[in-house]
Design a protein around this motif. Sequence first.
Motif, mmCIF file in Angstrom:
data_model
loop_
_atom_site.group_PDB
_atom_site.id
_atom_site.type_symbol
_atom_site.label_atom_id
_atom_site.label_comp_id
_atom_site.label_asym_id
_atom_site.label_seq_id
_atom_site.Cartn_x
_atom_site.Cartn_y
_atom_site.Cartn_z
ATOM 1 N N SER A 165 -7.456 -8.994 20.176
ATOM 2 C CA SER A 165 -6.776 -10.268 20.244
ATOM 3 C C SER A 165 -8.023 -11.549 19.962
ATOM 4 O O SER A 165 -9.123 -11.058 20.053
ATOM 5 C CB SER A 165 -6.540 -10.485 21.718
ATOM 6 O OG SER A 165 -6.021 -11.963 21.991
ATOM 7 N N ARG A 166 -7.727 -12.605 19.320
ATOM 8 C CA ARG A 166 -8.620 -13.731 19.018
ATOM 9 C C ARG A 166 -7.872 -14.911 19.518
ATOM 10 O O ARG A 166 -6.864 -14.913 19.613
ATOM 11 C CB ARG A 166 -8.527 -13.410 17.425
ATOM 12 C CG ARG A 166 -9.654 -12.310 17.079
ATOM 13 C CD ARG A 166 -11.113 -12.458 17.418
ATOM 14 N NE ARG A 166 -11.901 -11.228 17.201
ATOM 15 C CZ ARG A 166 -12.052 -10.282 17.819
ATOM 16 N NH1 ARG A 166 -11.391 -9.846 18.967
ATOM 17 N NH2 ARG A 166 -12.805 -9.119 17.255
ATOM 18 N N CYS A 167 -8.704 -15.954 19.397
ATOM 19 C CA CYS A 167 -8.198 -17.414 19.691
ATOM 20 C C CYS A 167 -8.837 -18.195 18.539
ATOM 21 O O CYS A 167 -9.914 -17.885 18.069
ATOM 22 C CB CYS A 167 -8.708 -17.799 20.997
ATOM 23 S SG CYS A 167 -8.051 -19.526 21.415
ATOM 24 N N ALA A 198 -7.939 -10.443 13.813
ATOM 25 C CA ALA A 198 -7.300 -9.416 14.994
ATOM 26 C C ALA A 198 -6.761 -8.192 14.534
ATOM 27 O O ALA A 198 -6.919 -7.253 14.826
ATOM 28 C CB ALA A 198 -6.434 -10.242 15.786
ATOM 29 N N ILE A 199 -5.732 -8.216 13.301
ATOM 30 C CA ILE A 199 -5.422 -7.380 12.584
ATOM 31 C C ILE A 199 -6.533 -6.333 12.080
ATOM 32 O O ILE A 199 -6.545 -5.187 12.365
ATOM 33 C CB ILE A 199 -4.579 -7.703 11.442
ATOM 34 C CG1 ILE A 199 -3.067 -8.561 11.971
ATOM 35 C CG2 ILE A 199 -4.062 -6.572 10.574
ATOM 36 C CD1 ILE A 199 -2.458 -9.061 10.996
ATOM 37 N N THR A 209 8.408 5.617 8.760
ATOM 38 C CA THR A 209 7.589 4.552 9.698
ATOM 39 C C THR A 209 6.841 5.436 10.689
ATOM 40 O O THR A 209 7.237 5.674 11.666
ATOM 41 C CB THR A 209 8.676 3.732 10.550
ATOM 42 O OG1 THR A 209 9.706 3.199 9.402
ATOM 43 C CG2 THR A 209 7.789 2.558 10.991
ATOM 44 N N ASP A 210 5.734 5.820 9.908
ATOM 45 C CA ASP A 210 4.717 6.655 10.782
ATOM 46 C C ASP A 210 3.522 5.496 11.484
ATOM 47 O O ASP A 210 3.399 6.029 12.561
ATOM 48 C CB ASP A 210 3.678 7.235 9.578
ATOM 49 C CG ASP A 210 4.354 8.611 9.047
ATOM 50 O OD1 ASP A 210 5.639 8.808 9.611
ATOM 51 O OD2 ASP A 210 4.060 9.053 8.168
ATOM 52 N N THR A 211 3.197 4.534 11.103
ATOM 53 C CA THR A 211 2.592 3.550 11.456
ATOM 54 C C THR A 211 3.056 2.219 11.281
ATOM 55 O O THR A 211 3.387 1.538 10.232
ATOM 56 C CB THR A 211 1.075 3.486 10.698
ATOM 57 O OG1 THR A 211 0.460 4.924 10.695
ATOM 58 C CG2 THR A 211 0.086 2.708 11.304
ATOM 59 N N VAL A 212 2.872 1.499 12.374
ATOM 60 C CA VAL A 212 3.557 0.074 12.573
ATOM 61 C C VAL A 212 2.454 -0.864 13.155
ATOM 62 O O VAL A 212 1.730 -0.548 14.054
ATOM 63 C CB VAL A 212 4.625 -0.084 13.890
ATOM 64 C CG1 VAL A 212 5.059 -1.506 13.783
ATOM 65 C CG2 VAL A 212 5.945 0.930 13.129
ATOM 66 N N LEU A 213 2.281 -2.003 12.509
ATOM 67 C CA LEU A 213 1.487 -3.048 13.001
ATOM 68 C C LEU A 213 2.412 -4.337 13.551
ATOM 69 O O LEU A 213 3.341 -4.702 13.047
ATOM 70 C CB LEU A 213 0.736 -3.794 11.814
ATOM 71 C CG LEU A 213 0.273 -5.157 11.959
ATOM 72 C CD1 LEU A 213 -1.049 -4.837 13.073
ATOM 73 C CD2 LEU A 213 -0.468 -5.851 10.836
ATOM 74 N N THR A 214 2.082 -4.587 14.793
ATOM 75 C CA THR A 214 2.912 -5.454 15.653
ATOM 76 C C THR A 214 2.157 -6.605 15.799
ATOM 77 O O THR A 214 0.677 -6.290 16.362
ATOM 78 C CB THR A 214 3.631 -5.028 16.659
ATOM 79 O OG1 THR A 214 4.626 -6.042 17.427
ATOM 80 C CG2 THR A 214 2.838 -4.345 17.875
ATOM 81 N N VAL A 215 2.343 -7.912 15.750
ATOM 82 C CA VAL A 215 1.614 -9.159 16.113
ATOM 83 C C VAL A 215 2.049 -10.241 17.083
ATOM 84 O O VAL A 215 3.323 -10.242 16.941
ATOM 85 C CB VAL A 215 1.184 -9.709 14.875
ATOM 86 C CG1 VAL A 215 0.336 -8.779 13.876
ATOM 87 C CG2 VAL A 215 2.108 -10.148 13.961
ATOM 88 N N GLY A 216 1.563 -10.980 17.583
ATOM 89 C CA GLY A 216 1.688 -12.175 18.457
ATOM 90 C C GLY A 216 0.965 -13.198 18.130
ATOM 91 O O GLY A 216 -0.112 -13.057 17.942
ATOM 92 N N ALA A 250 -2.801 -8.355 17.953
ATOM 93 C CA ALA A 250 -2.377 -7.348 17.209
ATOM 94 C C ALA A 250 -2.525 -6.218 17.364
ATOM 95 O O ALA A 250 -3.484 -5.718 18.417
ATOM 96 C CB ALA A 250 -3.365 -7.395 15.756
ATOM 97 N N MET A 251 -1.623 -4.981 17.504
ATOM 98 C CA MET A 251 -1.659 -3.774 17.900
ATOM 99 C C MET A 251 -1.051 -2.850 16.871
ATOM 100 O O MET A 251 -0.210 -3.357 15.967
ATOM 101 C CB MET A 251 -0.685 -3.510 19.138
ATOM 102 C CG MET A 251 -0.653 -2.448 19.918
ATOM 103 S SD MET A 251 0.215 -2.399 21.580
ATOM 104 C CE MET A 251 -1.320 -3.143 22.490
ATOM 105 N N VAL A 252 -1.402 -1.763 16.591
ATOM 106 C CA VAL A 252 -1.246 -0.587 15.669
ATOM 107 C C VAL A 252 -0.623 0.854 16.609
ATOM 108 O O VAL A 252 -1.431 1.164 17.524
ATOM 109 C CB VAL A 252 -2.592 -0.163 14.995
ATOM 110 C CG1 VAL A 252 -2.009 0.948 13.922
ATOM 111 C CG2 VAL A 252 -3.054 -1.347 14.114
ATOM 112 N N LEU A 253 0.488 0.958 16.314
ATOM 113 C CA LEU A 253 1.075 2.139 16.776
ATOM 114 C C LEU A 253 1.212 3.102 15.730
ATOM 115 O O LEU A 253 1.671 2.754 14.794
ATOM 116 C CB LEU A 253 2.636 1.838 17.625
ATOM 117 C CG LEU A 253 2.559 0.939 18.605
ATOM 118 C CD1 LEU A 253 2.536 -0.701 18.279
ATOM 119 C CD2 LEU A 253 3.718 1.188 19.628
ATOM 120 N N THR A 254 1.140 4.455 15.981
ATOM 121 C CA THR A 254 1.487 5.372 14.998
ATOM 122 C C THR A 254 2.086 6.834 15.779
ATOM 123 O O THR A 254 1.757 6.959 16.936
ATOM 124 C CB THR A 254 0.182 5.945 14.421
ATOM 125 O OG1 THR A 254 0.441 6.526 13.281
ATOM 126 C CG2 THR A 254 -0.846 6.448 15.493
#
Length: 423
Positions: A269-271, A289-290, A396-403, A412-416
């Motif tokens: 997370s960043r600001c 953040a990514i 879809t092995d790896t997903v990037l989700t951001v807010g 940013a979060m990485v799920l795999t």
Amino acid sequence: MSARRVVVTGIGVLAPGGVGAKDFWSLLSEGRTATRGITFFDPSPFRSQVAAEVDFVPAEHGLGPQEVRRMDRAAQLAVAATREAIADSGLEFHALDPYRTGVTIGSAVGATMGLDAEYGVVSDGGRLHLVDHRYAVPHLYDYLVPSSFAAEVARAVGAEGPCTVVSTGCTSGIDSVGHAVELIREGSADVMVAGSSDAPISPITVACFDAIKATTPRNDDPGHASRPFDASRNGFVLGEGAAVFVLEELGAARARGAHVYAEIAGYASRCNAFHMTGLRPDGAEMAEAIRVALDEARIPGDRIDYINAHGSGTKQNDRHETAAFKRSLGDHAYRTPVSSIKSMVGHSLGAIGSIEIAASALAIEHDVVPPTANLHTRDPECDLDYVPLTARDWRTDTVLTVGSGFGGFQSAMVLTDPDRRAR
């Protein structure tokens, strides 16, 4: 850093148009929208009169009259989502060490509906300047203090370990889960119940977003009002909901034969330290953040198979994160499907980050990328593959989700899939 790897073994979702994870995924994979005219109160005085409401009946989720009286709607949603996640995980929580079991719940605006309603009562509909507290419900303090959300969830699962509320605006739902992951990694807990909940569809919230013209005035067509990345978009649709997860260490999950939805491999997370509501067009803070989340996951950017975008449907945000994806992933951004589920379930403020984590985990589970509904005419400045209208079968092995949140928060979060990742 600890080598403990953290996975999702239980999912509970209460979202507009999808009460329960199964119905939620059906809504997304079919590209249906759950946005409609506001029914919770008379919206006629307001500029934006559309929302994404959850068809939630507390009694159907085991909540009795006393619990309904004690808890704000957002807390009720959190507890109901928790119960689904626990049942889904197969964990016997009563057999766990309570001191090694924790809770983190995110919320941007806390008990807004309860506070709004109670102010109306104690002020006699706003007539009294000096309010009469004797008319308030006896549990008004629980409405005032958002920590009550985490306490209610902890009570529901018997957790006596770390118990926290994370409130970072619209990134709360990512940040609460990220915090829980770190607690397991560092050894402070073995099991975490983590997620977020918000129920902000109240006159005060609608008035606040009206004032800055952040929400859409497309009241004549509620079902198509949320249009992320579309050239005709003109603001987001306010929503509500909750998503809660059971998180545990990968080895422990495998030892008990648990079903693993996904590994949470990286988070950051960043600001931007720039402006309360404004965003720099280059997306530098989100891109950072990514980058850090990918580094923590030890996954290169060209391994991202799908990006679950923040995609609020405001021109500023959609262009900002499009720039962030290009900045962080380079040419691979043009080859990666991107979509915004806010086109279907609206923007539930602090809850949406966790709801989007649920969508990301289920995308890995089903090898399907949910679509961006209502995307007919793409903004020329948003030139990536936004998966318009129809879901896409996709490895879809790896997903990037951001807010992205007011105050400048970027997460940013990485799920795999841990098995595919190993191969």
